[in-house]
Write a protein that holds these residues in place. Structure first.
Motif, PDB file in Angstrom:
ATOM      1  N   ILE A  47       0.827  -1.207   0.000  1.00  0.00           N
ATOM      2  CA  ILE A  47       0.000   0.000   0.000  1.00  0.00           C
ATOM      3  C   ILE A  47       0.860   1.256   0.000  1.00  0.00           C
ATOM      4  O   ILE A  47       0.664   2.153  -0.833  1.00  0.00           O
ATOM      5  CB  ILE A  47      -0.973  -0.023   1.199  1.00  0.00           C
ATOM      6  CG1 ILE A  47      -2.063  -1.049   0.906  1.00  0.00           C
ATOM      7  CG2 ILE A  47      -1.568   1.345   1.446  1.00  0.00           C
ATOM      8  CD1 ILE A  47      -2.989  -1.277   2.034  1.00  0.00           C
ATOM      9  N   SER A  74       2.846   1.526  -3.307  1.00  0.00           N
ATOM     10  CA  SER A  74       2.030   1.770  -4.495  1.00  0.00           C
ATOM     11  C   SER A  74       1.398   3.161  -4.472  1.00  0.00           C
ATOM     12  O   SER A  74       1.251   3.781  -5.517  1.00  0.00           O
ATOM     13  CB  SER A  74       0.967   0.680  -4.682  1.00  0.00           C
ATOM     14  OG  SER A  74       0.080   0.669  -3.612  1.00  0.00           O
ATOM     15  N   SER A 128       2.615  -8.292  -5.922  1.00  0.00           N
ATOM     16  CA  SER A 128       1.329  -7.651  -5.672  1.00  0.00           C
ATOM     17  C   SER A 128       1.375  -6.170  -5.996  1.00  0.00           C
ATOM     18  O   SER A 128       0.343  -5.520  -6.134  1.00  0.00           O
ATOM     19  CB  SER A 128       0.907  -7.840  -4.213  1.00  0.00           C
ATOM     20  OG  SER A 128       0.692  -9.197  -3.951  1.00  0.00           O
ATOM     21  N   GLY A 146      -1.477  -3.332  -7.233  1.00  0.00           N
ATOM     22  CA  GLY A 146      -1.725  -2.254  -6.285  1.00  0.00           C
ATOM     23  C   GLY A 146      -1.544  -0.903  -6.931  1.00  0.00           C
ATOM     24  O   GLY A 146      -2.386  -0.008  -6.799  1.00  0.00           O
ATOM     25  N   VAL A 149      -7.011  -3.128  -2.508  1.00  0.00           N
ATOM     26  CA  VAL A 149      -5.636  -3.598  -2.672  1.00  0.00           C
ATOM     27  C   VAL A 149      -5.259  -4.533  -1.515  1.00  0.00           C
ATOM     28  O   VAL A 149      -4.627  -5.572  -1.732  1.00  0.00           O
ATOM     29  CB  VAL A 149      -4.653  -2.408  -2.763  1.00  0.00           C
ATOM     30  CG1 VAL A 149      -3.218  -2.892  -2.753  1.00  0.00           C
ATOM     31  CG2 VAL A 149      -4.925  -1.601  -4.015  1.00  0.00           C
ATOM     32  N   THR A 173      -4.164  -8.334  -2.211  1.00  0.00           N
ATOM     33  CA  THR A 173      -2.819  -8.741  -1.796  1.00  0.00           C
ATOM     34  C   THR A 173      -2.905  -9.914  -0.821  1.00  0.00           C
ATOM     35  O   THR A 173      -2.155 -10.888  -0.925  1.00  0.00           O
ATOM     36  CB  THR A 173      -2.088  -7.557  -1.132  1.00  0.00           C
ATOM     37  OG1 THR A 173      -2.119  -6.448  -2.016  1.00  0.00           O
ATOM     38  CG2 THR A 173      -0.653  -7.903  -0.809  1.00  0.00           C
TER      39      THR A 173
END
Lengths: 281, 291
Positions: free
Chosen positions: A90, A93, A154, A158, A203, A207
């Motif tokens: 998080i 991204s 991931s 994201g 997200v 993930t």
């Protein structure tokens, strides 16, 4: 829609309902079977009936699975690794998406394409070289051996989701913040991040779903139990208890339980999150 | 504002973590793969440069082509079995109101949150000839024989069934979301015109779902190509490489057959195939249809 429904014969409605029911049974019955057999003893399994009614419910199967399957250690590892992976994905991204979507620089398009490329690379093709790299850097059997690839694979998704949500966030807020003397980092983390709540949820869910059940990388990069994750309860058990089927059923049911329970509780949020992620992605 | 938003140092600091992760976890391993793909490295000892030898071997490797064929079969299975059922179920679910809708949606998705490790072992038991669920179900319907589901002839279908079963909820959910996004006014208009539900489904739902179907089909083809985990645990490519998939094959070559160099060469070709298929699906085939 309502009128179309009313016009139809009740029989066709029943048929449609039966279709749903049959597919629901196909999807869920194997799991009921799993649960049922996990409570029986191995000797009772060789019946021709679909389900067994155990003479005595064998809670002992679960006790064995819990202790010998290293359940608590692996659960703790899974939780820790997954939470960290979600947090990294998080933060990284949001930063990258902000830089590529909002900031003005020549290479933004190129960097964005590069970072999104990760989506197209098959994870399993990196198993061999990554094993070499992690061995050389002594990262095997550390938490990094899982965390780095989990975050890496991931991250593209994201970034993609954050980027597409960011485009719908009005710029005026940021302009006002700049006039008030707010720095970039504060704008990103204090002003913009709260507005991305919906995509952060999505997200996180994606993930988590991606990595919670992953075992291929884990079994390649880890050899000691220290950082092994939940799927290993099952993987290691089947070797150890190869003839005691009932206990194997128990360890599978036990290992599946956390995710299934959390899913049933958060069902609405998760389906919404997945739907949002999948449709956008 | 403009000055602040084009500060090179700030931009660099923002993209650096993402770039580092990309370089370290994706780009570096790919480069290393390309290098090892040109060697005869066994996993230990010395690596000798052998040029394109590995790739020449690969061009005649029937097992590799079997694995591509299996991916193709799986993709066909997804598209011709899983997806049509998923669309129909999603359409029925859409008309259902209240608790039942939520219940079914939840049930369909549950297999998706369960680890592949569990799914693979569970299905191994389901296929078990002695106490397996599937043979017992057949018995309940009156069939007396005992089918060996994981035999050479059946194994690929057994693998396909597991994968189609496991991914069903995911596909269904995406179609369901797509259908929910269709403007209800269209359905009302169709009802006023006297359209029955079959015609409505064929003439309104399906055409409007086209973009969703395209996305879903693309993802299905790519996931068929990338398939590894389930096969690794369920059959490990066997019996006799009948259920081999590319990712599983390269893994076996490197870690079981000690042909690490060859495994990497397969990896490189595998990455190229995935990239080409993704780009083709996204940009050429589906883009043209839209125009």
């Amino acid at each position: 829609m309502e009128q179309a429904g009313k016009k139809k014969h009740p029989i066709s409605k029943v048929i449609l309902f039966i279709v749903l029911l049959v597919i629901a049974v196909i999807q869920i019955f194997p799991l009921i079977w799993l649960l049922d057999f996990s409570l029986a003893s191995s000797n009772e399994m060789f019946t021709s009936g679909l389900l067994i009614i155990p003479e005595k419910i064998q809670w002992g199967n679960y006790a064995k699975a819990f202790v010998d399957g290293n359940f608590l250690l692996y659960l703790k590892n899974s939780l820790l690794i997954n939470f960290l992976a979600v947090a990294f994905v998080i933060v990284i991204s949001i930063m990258a998406a902000f830089a590529c979507k909002r900031m003005q620089w020549k290479l933004s398009g190129l960097v964005q394409t590069l970072l999104l490329m990760g989506m197209m690379i098959p994870i399993h093709a990196t198993l061999l070289p990554n094993y070499k790299i992690y061995s050389a850097l002594h990262l095997t059997d550390t938490i990094w051996a899982l965390l780095i690839p989990y975050v890496a694979f991931s991250l593209p998704q994201g970034m993609f989701l954050m980027g597409s949500f960011l485009e719908s966030v009005p710029k005026e807020l940021e302009e006002a913040a700049v006039i008030d003397g707010c720095g970039i980092y504060r704008i990103i983390f204090i002003i913009v991040t709260p507005l991305l709540k919906a995509s952060i949820t999505t997200v996180s869910i994606m993930t988590f779903l991606n990595n919670w059940n992953e075992f291929m990388m884990a079994s390649t990069y880890l050899s000691t139990p220290k950082w092994k994750t939940l799927p290993f309860s099952v993987l290691e058990f089947t070797g150890e208890y190869s003839s005691n089927y009932a206990v194997q059923f128990a360890v599978m049911a036990l290992t599946a339980a956390p995710a299934v329970i959390v899913y049933i509780i958060l069902n609405k949020h998760i389906t919404k999150g997945v739907a949002m992620g999948a449709v956008k992605g | 504002m403009r000055k602040m938003y084009s500060n090179k140092l700030v931009i660099f600091s923002l993209v650096l973590p993402g770039l580092l992760v990309f370089l370290f976890a994706i780009l570096a391993p790919i480069c290393l793969s390309v290098y090892y793909g040109f060697t005869d490295y066994s996993g230990m000892g010395k690596a000798t440069w052998i040029g394109f030898e590995n790739y020449k071997t690969l061009a005649h490797d029937t097992k590799f082509f079997t694995s591509l064929k299996n991916s193709f079969l799986l993709a066909v299975g997804f598209i011709c079995i899983q997806h049509p059922i998923a669309i129909i179920v999603a359409a029925i679910l859409d008309k259902l109101q209240g608790k039942a809708e939520g219940f079914f949606r939840c049930v369909y998705f549950i297999p998706n949150v369960i680890s592949v490790a569990i799914i693979a072992y569970l299905w191994k038991f389901i296929y078990n000839p002695d106490f397996g669920l599937l043979n017992n179900v057949l018995k309940a319907f009156g069939y007396q024989g005992q089918i060996n589901w994981l035999s050479a002839d059946n194994a690929i279908w057994a693998v396909l069934i597991v994968l189609i079963w496991h991914g069903f909820g995911w596909g269904m959910l995406i179609y369901y979301t797509g259908i929910k996004n269709i403007d209800p006014v269209l359905y009302e208009a169709a009802a006023i015109d006297g359209s029955d539900s079959k015609t409505t489904f064929l003439r309104i739902t399906l055409p409007l779902m086209k973009p969703v179907i395209q996305v879903n089909v693309t993802m299905a083809i790519i996931s068929a190509l990338k398939q590894m985990e389930t096969v690794y645990l369920l059959t490990n490519g066997g019996p006799g490489d009948r259920t081999q998939f590319a990712a599983n094959y390269l893994y076996q070559q490197a870690f079981k057959a000690f042909k690490y160099g060859y495994g990497n060469a397969i990896g490189v070709v595998f990455i190229i195939i995935c990239l080409v298929v993704t780009v083709l699906l996204n940009n050429v085939i589906f883009r043209q249809e839209e125009v």
